[in-house]
Design a protein around this motif. Structure first.
Motif: not given
Length: 254
Positions: A139-146, A158-165, A174-181
C-alpha cells in the motif's frame, strides 16, 4: 505517541458517538455504527489539529483552560492506535463480536481447545499495521507521496519529517496522514457461538504493542487462560500480564 491529545480525544468521543450512531434513525447495525463512529472521531481530530495550527486540544480543564498536546516539532502531532471491540447481542446475529483495529495494538479471542487436535489457544487475532507487513508495504509503495517503508535489524519504520514511525496506520494529524499513516481500520466479525464450540474458557483480550513486543499471541493466550482457570479476576490478570512484560524488559508502553 507525541502527546495524549489523540488518545484522549478518541477515548472520550467514541462511547457517546457510538451510542448515538446505534440510536440513529438510520438503524445502523453494530458493525456499521462502529466503523462510522471511528471515521467521525478521526475527521474531528484532524480538523481540530488543522484549525489550531500549532497543536491539538488534549482536554479542557475548568481551572487550567484548554490543554494542548506537547508536539516538540512542527511535523509531529499526537497520534494514537485503536483496537475496539463491541458485542452484538441481537439473537439473529448469534452474539457476534465486532472488532475495529487501527495500528499495532491487538485484540485476541482466546480459549482452551476442546479437541486435542486443535493445539492453538488463539481463535482470532487482529493484524498489526506496521511498515514491514507485506500488505502495508504494498500500500505504501503504491503512491509516490507516501513515505517508503524502511527495514533494518528485523525492525521496520517510516521516516516522516524528523521522526520515525514504527506503525503504518493510526489516528494522526494531516501531515502524517498525507505521508501514508492513514486511519483506515480493519473491521472483523467473529461469531462467539461458533468459537464456544471449539474452545472453552473463552476470553477477549486487548493490549498495546508493548505486551506483544516480548510475548507472542500464543504465549499470552495460554498465560491468561491459565490465570482465569485458577480463579484470578480480569483486573488482576491484566496487571499480571503487564508485570510479566515489564520483567521481560519490554521497551514500549504496556
Amino acid at each position: 505517541h507525541g502527546g495524549d491529545a489523540a488518545s484522549k480525544s478518541a477515548s472520550q468521543l467514541m462511547p457517546s458517538l457510538f451510542t448515538q450512531e446505534l440510536k440513529s434513525v438510520y438503524n445502523l447495525d453494530v458493525y456499521t455504527a462502529l466503523e462510522h463512529t471511528w471515521e467521525i472521531v478521526c475527521d474531528s481530530y484532524r480538523d481540530g489539529c488543522s484549525l489550531l495550527g500549532e497543536g491539538c486540544i488534549a482536554d479542557y480543564d475548568s481551572r487550567e483552560g484548554i490543554l494542548y498536546a506537547s508536539i516538540g516539532a512542527s511535523d509531529l502531532i499526537a497520534g494514537t492506535t485503536a483496537s475496539v471491540a463491541a458485542i452484538d447481542l441481537d439473537p439473529e446475529k448469534a452474539s457476534d463480536l465486532i472488532v475495529l483495529n487501527c495500528g499495532d495494538s491487538r485484540t485476541l479471542v482466546v480459549g482452551e481447545p476442546i479437541e486435542r487436535k486443535r493445539r492453538s489457544f488463539v481463535h482470532f487475532n487482529t493484524r498489526d499495521h506496521v511498515p514491514g507487513d507485506k500488505l502495508e508495504s504494498k500500500r505504501l509503495r503504491s503512491r509516490p507521496e507516501y513515505s517508503d517503508p524502511q527495514c533494518s535489524m528485523n525492525k521496520s519504520w517510516m521516516s516522516i519529517g524528523e521522526f520515525r514511525y514504527s506503525l503504518s496506520r493510526s489516528l494522526e494529524g494531516s501531515y502524517a496522514t498525507e505521508k501514508g499513516i492513514v486511519s483506515e481500520p480493519d473491521m472483523y466479525r467473529i461469531n462467539l457461538s461458533e468459537m464456544a464450540t471449539m474452545r472453552s474458557n473463552g476470553i477477549i483480550l486487548q493490549a498495546s504493542d508493548g505486551l506483544f513486543e516480548v510475548m507472542d499471541n500464543e504465549e499470552v493466550a495460554r498465560e491468561v487462560v491459565k490465570m482465569r482457570k485458577s480463579g484470578m479476576d480480569a483486573k488482576l490478570c491484566a496487571k499480571t500480564l503487564c508485570d510479566i512484560a515489564v520483567r521481560k524488559c519490554s521497551s514500549d508502553n504496556v
